[in-house]
Design a protein around this motif. Sequence first.
Motif, PDB file in Angstrom:
ATOM      1  N   SER A  37       0.844  -1.197   0.000  1.00 33.81           N
ATOM      2  CA  SER A  37       0.000   0.000   0.000  1.00 33.81           C
ATOM      3  C   SER A  37       0.876   1.241   0.000  1.00 33.81           C
ATOM      4  O   SER A  37       2.083   1.184   0.286  1.00 33.81           O
ATOM      5  CB  SER A  37      -0.912   0.017   1.239  1.00 33.81           C
ATOM      6  N   CYS A  38       0.247   2.389  -0.300  1.00 33.44           N
ATOM      7  CA  CYS A  38       0.981   3.660  -0.289  1.00 33.44           C
ATOM      8  C   CYS A  38       1.459   3.994   1.123  1.00 33.44           C
ATOM      9  O   CYS A  38       2.559   4.552   1.301  1.00 33.44           O
ATOM     10  CB  CYS A  38       0.085   4.789  -0.812  1.00 33.44           C
ATOM     11  N   TYR A  39       0.645   3.676   2.125  1.00 42.65           N
ATOM     12  CA  TYR A  39       1.024   3.961   3.503  1.00 42.65           C
ATOM     13  C   TYR A  39       2.295   3.210   3.879  1.00 42.65           C
ATOM     14  O   TYR A  39       3.252   3.791   4.397  1.00 42.65           O
ATOM     15  CB  TYR A  39      -0.104   3.575   4.461  1.00 42.65           C
ATOM     16  N   TRP A  40       2.305   1.903   3.618  1.00 44.21           N
ATOM     17  CA  TRP A  40       3.467   1.112   3.991  1.00 44.21           C
ATOM     18  C   TRP A  40       4.683   1.444   3.125  1.00 44.21           C
ATOM     19  O   TRP A  40       5.824   1.345   3.566  1.00 44.21           O
ATOM     20  CB  TRP A  40       3.152  -0.378   3.912  1.00 44.21           C
ATOM     21  N   ARG A  41       4.421   1.866   1.876  1.00 43.81           N
ATOM     22  CA  ARG A  41       5.545   2.257   1.025  1.00 43.81           C
ATOM     23  C   ARG A  41       6.284   3.435   1.639  1.00 43.81           C
ATOM     24  O   ARG A  41       7.514   3.479   1.665  1.00 43.81           O
ATOM     25  CB  ARG A  41       5.067   2.614  -0.379  1.00 43.81           C
ATOM     26  N   ALA A  42       5.550   4.397   2.157  1.00 43.16           N
ATOM     27  CA  ALA A  42       6.174   5.559   2.796  1.00 43.16           C
ATOM     28  C   ALA A  42       6.804   5.176   4.127  1.00 43.16           C
ATOM     29  O   ALA A  42       7.887   5.660   4.483  1.00 43.16           O
ATOM     30  CB  ALA A  42       5.128   6.661   2.991  1.00 43.16           C
ATOM     31  N   ALA A  43       6.137   4.283   4.874  1.00 36.93           N
ATOM     32  CA  ALA A  43       6.627   3.921   6.208  1.00 36.93           C
ATOM     33  C   ALA A  43       7.951   3.170   6.141  1.00 36.93           C
ATOM     34  O   ALA A  43       8.868   3.416   6.938  1.00 36.93           O
ATOM     35  CB  ALA A  43       5.580   3.084   6.934  1.00 36.93           C
ATOM     36  N   VAL A  44       8.084   2.234   5.182  1.00 33.32           N
ATOM     37  CA  VAL A  44       9.289   1.400   5.147  1.00 33.32           C
ATOM     38  C   VAL A  44      10.490   2.131   4.562  1.00 33.32           C
ATOM     39  O   VAL A  44      11.608   1.603   4.591  1.00 33.32           O
ATOM     40  CB  VAL A  44       9.036   0.106   4.338  1.00 33.32           C
ATOM     41  N   GLN A  45      10.300   3.346   4.049  1.00 32.63           N
ATOM     42  CA  GLN A  45      11.421   4.086   3.485  1.00 32.63           C
ATOM     43  C   GLN A  45      12.092   4.999   4.502  1.00 32.63           C
ATOM     44  O   GLN A  45      12.939   5.820   4.125  1.00 32.63           O
ATOM     45  CB  GLN A  45      10.943   4.918   2.276  1.00 32.63           C
ATOM     46  N   ASP A  46      11.777   4.864   5.766  1.00 29.89           N
ATOM     47  CA  ASP A  46      12.360   5.730   6.780  1.00 29.89           C
ATOM     48  C   ASP A  46      13.890   5.650   6.738  1.00 29.89           C
ATOM     49  O   ASP A  46      14.472   4.559   6.857  1.00 29.89           O
ATOM     50  CB  ASP A  46      11.868   5.309   8.167  1.00 29.89           C
ATOM     51  N   PRO A  47      14.589   6.777   6.573  1.00 29.24           N
ATOM     52  CA  PRO A  47      16.057   6.759   6.426  1.00 29.24           C
ATOM     53  C   PRO A  47      16.794   6.176   7.631  1.00 29.24           C
ATOM     54  O   PRO A  47      17.779   5.451   7.464  1.00 29.24           O
ATOM     55  CB  PRO A  47      16.407   8.240   6.217  1.00 29.24           C
ATOM     56  N   LEU A  48      16.341   6.507   8.853  1.00 26.21           N
ATOM     57  CA  LEU A  48      17.037   6.001  10.034  1.00 26.21           C
ATOM     58  C   LEU A  48      16.933   4.480  10.138  1.00 26.21           C
ATOM     59  O   LEU A  48      17.875   3.811  10.581  1.00 26.21           O
ATOM     60  CB  LEU A  48      16.490   6.655  11.293  1.00 26.21           C
ATOM     61  N   LEU A  49      15.785   3.947   9.718  1.00 30.08           N
ATOM     62  CA  LEU A  49      15.608   2.498   9.750  1.00 30.08           C
ATOM     63  C   LEU A  49      16.586   1.823   8.798  1.00 30.08           C
ATOM     64  O   LEU A  49      17.264   0.853   9.172  1.00 30.08           O
ATOM     65  CB  LEU A  49      14.166   2.142   9.368  1.00 30.08           C
ATOM     66  N   TRP A  50      16.722   2.357   7.573  1.00 35.36           N
ATOM     67  CA  TRP A  50      17.608   1.744   6.598  1.00 35.36           C
ATOM     68  C   TRP A  50      19.077   2.013   6.923  1.00 35.36           C
ATOM     69  O   TRP A  50      19.951   1.210   6.578  1.00 35.36           O
ATOM     70  CB  TRP A  50      17.251   2.220   5.193  1.00 35.36           C
ATOM     71  N   ARG A  51      19.353   3.120   7.589  1.00 38.54           N
ATOM     72  CA  ARG A  51      20.717   3.360   8.049  1.00 38.54           C
ATOM     73  C   ARG A  51      21.111   2.304   9.096  1.00 38.54           C
ATOM     74  O   ARG A  51      22.237   1.796   9.096  1.00 38.54           O
ATOM     75  CB  ARG A  51      20.850   4.759   8.653  1.00 38.54           C
TER      76      ARG A  51
END
Length: 332
Positions: free
Chosen positions: A30-44
Amino acid sequence: AALNGFQIDVQLNIMSFLSPQDLCHLGSTSCYWRAAVQDPLLWRYFLLRDLPSWTSVDWKSLPDVEIFNKAFSEVSDNALYDYMAVYKRSCPQGRRSLKSSRPRYGAVTSFLQSLVTQAEPRFAMFGPGLEELDNSLVQKMMTCPEILLVAGLPHRQIHGIGSGVSFQFNNGQKFNIVTLYSTTSVERRRAREEQAVAVNKMFYQENSIVGNQQAVHYTVIAQVRKVCEVVDGFIYVANAEAHRERDRQEELARILAMIDPALGPPNRPLLVLSCVSHVGVKRIPCVYMAHQLQLNLLRQPWMMQDTVAATLDGLLNGIEWLLEEANCKNAQ
């Protein structure tokens, strides 16, 4: 606002328990989860957690050194990397998926090239990992036909060096490796026994002043120069054992002397084998080694591959990349 911040923190904490692959699948729902999983601190967090375990990195995928230099407290919303993109580009699984998605005509081109080209590609192999480790990488390569088959000793000669050894890759392609040692076998054995660094006889050292600091510059001796002029690429064997301290700046200077554009085409590939003696030895992670050697300063294609001398783990992955790059350059 405080409640929303708390909810976001909880959400990020929960997502940190998922794998990067799971997050990518979640983001496609979904669009919501697409935005949520792109959090920079999480991927860092994922990037810094996972990259020490990656066994290879190349000139297109090496993460920027700034990733290691900034603490979490220094990262602001106005100065964030796209850590998700960096992770996907840098991790070995991501690189393999990009490779598999390329058009298949590359393999056909390489096959046709092999029909036309009679001479097998030749590579110069050098570096401290050939001489300092308890297990000999070259000896293992020569005596392990189930992994790498010795195809013969060619009659082509390079004055003062020899012809090298011809190997056959698992796809049938033959290639030649000219191994360049910096000292004699007796000197290498003595240096290992005394845990000393033998004098490297492959280079002339030239010092110069850059600003207020002295810069070290190397030039290869005449016999090695002849090798550099005729090879299709280079294999540098680095000592990646964590207990050994090395001057990586000096290593870079010697690599630059070997791949000097004045000695041949500037786009010849460089394979760096980040090598340890055996599986039980603690190694410097591949990405860290690439930064220590400052491979990002090189202008030609390069790849660093973790390798174990006793078992040849990782060697074929590196050789496969090197043959592909050499075939591409020869086809141009």
